[in-house]
Scaffold this motif. Sequence first.
Motif, PDB file in Angstrom:
ATOM      1  N   CYS A   9       4.625 -26.362 -38.656  1.00  0.00           N
ATOM      2  CA  CYS A   9       4.285 -27.478 -39.531  1.00  0.00           C
ATOM      3  C   CYS A   9       3.463 -27.016 -40.721  1.00  0.00           C
ATOM      4  CB  CYS A   9       3.545 -28.559 -38.759  1.00  0.00           C
ATOM      5  SG  CYS A   9       2.278 -27.967 -37.637  1.00  0.00           S
ATOM      6  N   ALA A  10       2.791 -25.873 -40.629  1.00  0.00           N
ATOM      7  CA  ALA A  10       2.011 -25.391 -41.769  1.00  0.00           C
ATOM      8  C   ALA A  10       2.894 -25.140 -42.968  1.00  0.00           C
ATOM      9  CB  ALA A  10       1.289 -24.096 -41.389  1.00  0.00           C
ATOM     10  N   GLY A  11       4.100 -24.648 -42.750  1.00  0.00           N
ATOM     11  CA  GLY A  11       4.993 -24.367 -43.859  1.00  0.00           C
ATOM     12  C   GLY A  11       5.884 -25.529 -44.218  1.00  0.00           C
ATOM     13  N   GLN A  12       6.125 -26.430 -43.292  1.00  0.00           N
ATOM     14  CA  GLN A  12       7.058 -27.516 -43.539  1.00  0.00           C
ATOM     15  C   GLN A  12       6.450 -28.653 -44.351  1.00  0.00           C
ATOM     16  OE1 GLN A  12      10.318 -27.500 -42.766  1.00  0.00           O
ATOM     17  NE2 GLN A  12      10.056 -25.438 -41.999  1.00  0.00           N
ATOM     18  N   THR A  13       5.119 -28.764 -44.378  1.00  0.00           N
ATOM     19  CA  THR A  13       4.509 -29.924 -45.020  1.00  0.00           C
ATOM     20  C   THR A  13       4.235 -29.706 -46.497  1.00  0.00           C
ATOM     21  OG1 THR A  13       2.351 -29.107 -44.325  1.00  0.00           O
ATOM     22  CG2 THR A  13       3.413 -30.729 -42.909  1.00  0.00           C
ATOM     23  N   GLY A  40      -0.070 -30.683 -38.764  1.00  0.00           N
ATOM     24  CA  GLY A  40      -0.313 -29.844 -39.926  1.00  0.00           C
ATOM     25  C   GLY A  40      -1.395 -30.432 -40.804  1.00  0.00           C
ATOM     26  N   SER A  41      -2.284 -29.591 -41.292  1.00  0.00           N
ATOM     27  CA  SER A  41      -3.333 -30.007 -42.223  1.00  0.00           C
ATOM     28  C   SER A  41      -3.140 -29.234 -43.525  1.00  0.00           C
ATOM     29  CB  SER A  41      -4.716 -29.718 -41.639  1.00  0.00           C
ATOM     30  OG  SER A  41      -5.729 -30.070 -42.564  1.00  0.00           O
ATOM     31  N   VAL A  42      -3.061 -29.967 -44.628  1.00  0.00           N
ATOM     32  CA  VAL A  42      -2.731 -29.370 -45.922  1.00  0.00           C
ATOM     33  C   VAL A  42      -3.876 -29.612 -46.901  1.00  0.00           C
ATOM     34  CG1 VAL A  42      -1.054 -29.295 -47.795  1.00  0.00           C
ATOM     35  CG2 VAL A  42      -0.299 -29.780 -45.467  1.00  0.00           C
ATOM     36  N   GLU A  60      -5.333 -34.618 -53.080  1.00  0.00           N
ATOM     37  CA  GLU A  60      -6.192 -34.851 -51.929  1.00  0.00           C
ATOM     38  C   GLU A  60      -5.599 -34.220 -50.669  1.00  0.00           C
ATOM     39  OE1 GLU A  60      -6.796 -39.026 -51.604  1.00  0.00           O
ATOM     40  OE2 GLU A  60      -7.755 -39.220 -53.569  1.00  0.00           O
ATOM     41  N   ASP A  61      -6.465 -33.813 -49.741  1.00  0.00           N
ATOM     42  CA  ASP A  61      -6.005 -33.253 -48.470  1.00  0.00           C
ATOM     43  C   ASP A  61      -5.219 -34.313 -47.683  1.00  0.00           C
ATOM     44  OD1 ASP A  61      -7.523 -31.161 -49.319  1.00  0.00           O
ATOM     45  OD2 ASP A  61      -9.058 -31.350 -47.768  1.00  0.00           O
ATOM     46  N   TYR A  62      -4.279 -33.832 -46.869  1.00  0.00           N
ATOM     47  CA  TYR A  62      -3.546 -34.765 -46.015  1.00  0.00           C
ATOM     48  C   TYR A  62      -3.101 -34.068 -44.742  1.00  0.00           C
ATOM     49  CZ  TYR A  62       0.667 -32.593 -48.040  1.00  0.00           C
ATOM     50  OH  TYR A  62       1.628 -31.702 -48.455  1.00  0.00           O
ATOM     51  N   GLN A  63      -2.684 -34.868 -43.769  1.00  0.00           N
ATOM     52  CA  GLN A  63      -2.233 -34.350 -42.479  1.00  0.00           C
ATOM     53  C   GLN A  63      -0.857 -34.932 -42.163  1.00  0.00           C
ATOM     54  OE1 GLN A  63      -5.506 -35.873 -42.702  1.00  0.00           O
ATOM     55  NE2 GLN A  63      -6.140 -33.823 -43.315  1.00  0.00           N
ATOM     56  N   VAL A  64      -0.089 -34.167 -41.415  1.00  0.00           N
ATOM     57  CA  VAL A  64       1.248 -34.601 -41.002  1.00  0.00           C
ATOM     58  C   VAL A  64       1.395 -34.329 -39.504  1.00  0.00           C
ATOM     59  CG1 VAL A  64       3.730 -34.264 -41.262  1.00  0.00           C
ATOM     60  CG2 VAL A  64       2.245 -34.158 -43.260  1.00  0.00           C
ATOM     61  N   THR A  65       1.884 -35.324 -38.773  1.00  0.00           N
ATOM     62  CA  THR A  65       2.099 -35.194 -37.336  1.00  0.00           C
ATOM     63  C   THR A  65       3.560 -35.490 -37.010  1.00  0.00           C
ATOM     64  OG1 THR A  65      -0.166 -35.913 -36.886  1.00  0.00           O
ATOM     65  CG2 THR A  65       1.394 -35.998 -35.056  1.00  0.00           C
ATOM     66  N   THR A  66       4.142 -34.675 -36.130  1.00  0.00           N
ATOM     67  CA  THR A  66       5.529 -34.874 -35.698  1.00  0.00           C
ATOM     68  C   THR A  66       5.596 -34.840 -34.182  1.00  0.00           C
ATOM     69  OG1 THR A  66       6.397 -33.825 -37.703  1.00  0.00           O
ATOM     70  CG2 THR A  66       7.897 -34.021 -35.833  1.00  0.00           C
ATOM     71  N   LEU A  67       6.285 -35.811 -33.613  1.00  0.00           N
ATOM     72  CA  LEU A  67       6.518 -35.888 -32.171  1.00  0.00           C
ATOM     73  C   LEU A  67       8.015 -35.819 -31.917  1.00  0.00           C
ATOM     74  CD1 LEU A  67       4.175 -38.901 -31.380  1.00  0.00           C
ATOM     75  CD2 LEU A  67       3.753 -36.559 -30.644  1.00  0.00           C
ATOM     76  N   GLN A  85       6.549 -38.280 -40.583  1.00  0.00           N
ATOM     77  CA  GLN A  85       6.204 -38.950 -41.842  1.00  0.00           C
ATOM     78  C   GLN A  85       6.956 -38.221 -42.960  1.00  0.00           C
ATOM     79  OE1 GLN A  85       2.798 -37.595 -40.316  1.00  0.00           O
ATOM     80  NE2 GLN A  85       3.440 -39.013 -38.731  1.00  0.00           N
ATOM     81  N   PRO A  86       8.158 -38.691 -43.300  1.00  0.00           N
ATOM     82  CA  PRO A  86       9.024 -37.917 -44.191  1.00  0.00           C
ATOM     83  C   PRO A  86       8.546 -37.803 -45.625  1.00  0.00           C
ATOM     84  CG  PRO A  86      10.031 -40.037 -43.672  1.00  0.00           C
ATOM     85  CD  PRO A  86       8.837 -39.898 -42.786  1.00  0.00           C
ATOM     86  N   TYR A  87       7.885 -38.841 -46.156  1.00  0.00           N
ATOM     87  CA  TYR A  87       7.502 -38.829 -47.566  1.00  0.00           C
ATOM     88  C   TYR A  87       6.037 -39.233 -47.722  1.00  0.00           C
ATOM     89  CZ  TYR A  87      12.577 -39.206 -47.743  1.00  0.00           C
ATOM     90  OH  TYR A  87      13.915 -39.012 -47.523  1.00  0.00           O
ATOM     91  N   GLY A  88       5.423 -38.732 -48.797  1.00  0.00           N
ATOM     92  CA  GLY A  88       4.039 -39.100 -49.043  1.00  0.00           C
ATOM     93  C   GLY A  88       3.542 -38.580 -50.377  1.00  0.00           C
ATOM     94  N   ALA A  89       2.442 -39.146 -50.844  1.00  0.00           N
ATOM     95  CA  ALA A  89       1.778 -38.686 -52.063  1.00  0.00           C
ATOM     96  C   ALA A  89       0.328 -39.099 -52.001  1.00  0.00           C
ATOM     97  CB  ALA A  89       2.448 -39.268 -53.308  1.00  0.00           C
ATOM     98  N   ASN A  90      -0.566 -38.192 -52.389  1.00  0.00           N
ATOM     99  CA  ASN A  90      -2.004 -38.463 -52.451  1.00  0.00           C
ATOM    100  C   ASN A  90      -2.549 -37.798 -53.712  1.00  0.00           C
ATOM    101  OD1 ASN A  90      -1.302 -38.112 -49.331  1.00  0.00           O
ATOM    102  ND2 ASN A  90      -2.934 -39.630 -49.521  1.00  0.00           N
ATOM    103  N   VAL A  91      -2.557 -38.551 -54.814  1.00  0.00           N
ATOM    104  CA  VAL A  91      -2.985 -38.019 -56.111  1.00  0.00           C
ATOM    105  C   VAL A  91      -4.000 -38.965 -56.711  1.00  0.00           C
ATOM    106  CG1 VAL A  91      -2.256 -37.382 -58.438  1.00  0.00           C
ATOM    107  CG2 VAL A  91      -0.772 -36.878 -56.493  1.00  0.00           C
ATOM    108  N   SER A  92      -5.099 -38.424 -57.246  1.00  0.00           N
ATOM    109  CA  SER A  92      -6.121 -39.274 -57.841  1.00  0.00           C
ATOM    110  C   SER A  92      -6.820 -38.545 -58.991  1.00  0.00           C
ATOM    111  CB  SER A  92      -7.152 -39.690 -56.779  1.00  0.00           C
ATOM    112  OG  SER A  92      -8.161 -40.490 -57.348  1.00  0.00           O
ATOM    113  N   TYR A  93      -6.849 -39.163 -60.171  1.00  0.00           N
ATOM    114  CA  TYR A  93      -7.573 -38.652 -61.338  1.00  0.00           C
ATOM    115  C   TYR A  93      -8.904 -39.402 -61.402  1.00  0.00           C
ATOM    116  CZ  TYR A  93      -3.189 -36.549 -62.976  1.00  0.00           C
ATOM    117  OH  TYR A  93      -2.036 -35.801 -63.089  1.00  0.00           O
TER     118      TYR A  93
END
Length: 422
Positions: A9-13, A40-42, A60-67, A85-93
């Motif tokens: 998961c480290a490389g997949q996220t 995975g923690s990114v 911003e940092d984010y985490q991804v979990t797969t079961l 969690q197939p898609y995501g975005a965490n961006v902040s100015y």
Amino acid sequence: MATSTLALCAGQTIAGGLDRSGQSTSAIFNEPGTASLSYGSVQPSVTGTDALGNSYDVAEDYQVTTLSYTGAFSDKLTYALIIDQPYGANVSYGNSPLTSVLGGTMADLSSDAATFVARYAITDRFSILGGVSIEGVQGNVSLNGLAYQTAIATSAVTSAFNSVLPNVLPDLTSTVLNAALAGSATAQAAIDTLYGPGTFASLAAQVGTAASTFVSTGGYKFAMQNDTSIGYLIGAAYEIPDIALRLAATYRFETEHSASTTENLLGITQNGTVDYVTPQSFNLDFQTGIAQNTLLTANFRWTDFSSVDVVPDLLGNDLVNLENARRFSLGIARRFSDSFAGSVSISYEPDTHSATVSPLGPTDGLYGLTIGGRYTHKNINITGGVNYTWLGDANAGVAGVPVASFNDNHVIGVGLKAEITF
């Protein structure tokens, strides 16, 4: 070694566009009775500057979990349930919107999906795949800062002007009005000649008023409620178990969504609905033994982000605006003992060569390196890995105009996967 140690998961996220999980269906090839949990923690570092000298640190940092769980209906028909969690975005100015070109701009997108995939073995080498997924997506976006203040105010004034224009006259474009506002005497004269003397001065005053209202009302805000829809996938695989060879192809159809929305712009609050799709995609996964206890892996993923358009009614412009993503990876896994194996892989996404990219995703292309290890004890496998990714430089743009430059950025990811076969 039939299951690659590179499925970390480290490389997949870390992937292009809005991709988070990579939507892998590799769990369908596990032994029936296998359950797994990946985490995975990114930690991205995406920094840039604008023409006014403001510095940004937007990711911003984010985490991804797969079961996942793999089972069997019969010797030839197996199934897997995958939750990710197939898609995501965490961006902040975080800068002030009054003194920076993008201050106050942000995007927070999240998704959850449950996929059921079945595999039928036609022979001991050929099999076909099919599945259905239930996918939920929600998000919030804010557009603010001096760049959006000018662009949105100009667009709003242009739209209002065109809405009352006689049919015999051509519509005014934001490009022409922008040029006139920037001081082009030719553009100013063209507006007054076509629409009547004094038109440009009136439009300029309206843009100034709209820009002031944009600032005083907190910019543009968009909230999209969760919408859950059903999607489908098909695929096929060819295997030679004696040499751990597998070539698997999976295609996911785009998934249609229709979500309730709330917009705030220029003092107006409007509820509505937005129709959009999550993208079609294609995954190609290959592995083969190349020597005793040594496995070669290669993967390719294509995601059709260009078809993803989120156009709210009040704003009237696409909030996504992403290019298609192509991701390549190549790796080697080596078993050193009955209980331990190690792996190394490289990943690559080519840049799009675009003059500007969306401020909500201000990078273009990447190179990544993942190192991992796998420990096996009886029916339990523990896999861990670390990824370092170099992100491509990009110019964030508003209305096609570069407003900030992002260079020399990177991402660090760590992942852990626990797998047990009952």
